[in-house]
Design a protein around this motif. Sequence first.
Motif, mmCIF file in Angstrom:
data_model
loop_
_atom_site.group_PDB
_atom_site.id
_atom_site.type_symbol
_atom_site.label_atom_id
_atom_site.label_comp_id
_atom_site.label_asym_id
_atom_site.label_seq_id
_atom_site.Cartn_x
_atom_site.Cartn_y
_atom_site.Cartn_z
ATOM 1 N N ALA A 48 0.853 -1.191 0.000
ATOM 2 C CA ALA A 48 0.000 0.000 0.000
ATOM 3 C C ALA A 48 0.886 1.238 0.000
ATOM 4 N N VAL A 49 0.404 2.298 -0.666
ATOM 5 C CA VAL A 49 1.165 3.543 -0.755
ATOM 6 C C VAL A 49 0.186 4.711 -0.746
ATOM 7 N N ARG A 50 0.588 5.784 -0.088
ATOM 8 C CA ARG A 50 -0.239 6.987 -0.028
ATOM 9 C C ARG A 50 0.127 7.937 -1.168
ATOM 10 N N LEU A 51 -0.883 8.539 -1.767
ATOM 11 C CA LEU A 51 -0.685 9.548 -2.798
ATOM 12 C C LEU A 51 -1.454 10.811 -2.427
ATOM 13 N N LYS A 52 -0.848 11.957 -2.688
ATOM 14 C CA LYS A 52 -1.545 13.228 -2.568
ATOM 15 C C LYS A 52 -2.234 13.553 -3.889
ATOM 16 N N GLN A 53 -3.295 14.326 -3.815
ATOM 17 C CA GLN A 53 -3.985 14.744 -5.021
ATOM 18 C C GLN A 53 -2.995 15.353 -6.009
ATOM 19 N N GLY A 54 -3.054 14.920 -7.253
ATOM 20 C CA GLY A 54 -2.167 15.422 -8.296
ATOM 21 C C GLY A 54 -0.937 14.569 -8.521
ATOM 22 N N GLN A 55 -0.547 13.775 -7.515
ATOM 23 C CA GLN A 55 0.562 12.853 -7.722
ATOM 24 C C GLN A 55 0.093 11.685 -8.593
ATOM 25 N N ALA A 56 1.047 10.975 -9.153
ATOM 26 C CA ALA A 56 0.719 9.847 -10.023
ATOM 27 C C ALA A 56 1.535 8.641 -9.611
#
Length: 236
Positions: free
Chosen positions: A51-59
């Motif tokens: 599992a990995v966290r992404l911020k809005q706009g990251q890909a």
Amino acid sequence: MLDTTVSPLPTSVTDNGDPVGHNRSDREPIAPDGWPVLGQRYEVPARHGRAVRLKQGQAIKIINTHGLQVCDTWAFKADDLSEFMSMEHARAFIDRIIPQPGDPLVSNRRRPIMTLLADTSPGVHDTLIAACDAYRYQNLGVHEYHDNCADNMRLALKAIGLRAREVPQPFNLWMNIPVGADNGIQWLPPVSKAGDHVVLRAEMDCVVVMSACPQDIVPINNKQPVEVHFEVLASA
């Protein structure tokens, strides 16, 4: 050592969030909180989940390292895991059963959670088949615990301190399930090549979970599950 135990079903099941068995997916997160180093390449080991966290706009760039591996992929809203990328809602939103670059992938609340930006493979993926689970392998004649994508998702979330109440239908990257004229389906190996990748952009803060599918009974992974890799990009 692989834990091959199968947990007994509770007498009262209130949700679908607990694993039936265990492997290393809950003990080997990319980081304790799930935050990646941008641009670093990470491995999803064969038969396991990450599992990995992404911020809005990251890909996120997900790579079919050897070309013949299916990667079950989920996305959950970061602060509310009851909202998640939903294939049944996405199919209605884009009017097709396999997303193409540029297509939004919507949540169960019918708003974009990710967008498929790029796909270097022939574009053969699956949005119809549920994640494999311990009961699927029992149906296939496997009597001991078998690693499975449903548990990999649960365990990968647990590794970063999260828990979802259900296992949504995943976006099955590179899974080749053609639908025939008679509406029957086939279980075939991927048609991708080594190094093919997809890029998915986060349209909200989210948690992406990937499982290098452990299926070795039917030929969807050429019966030889192997690892896949991923990188999180600053923006796309």
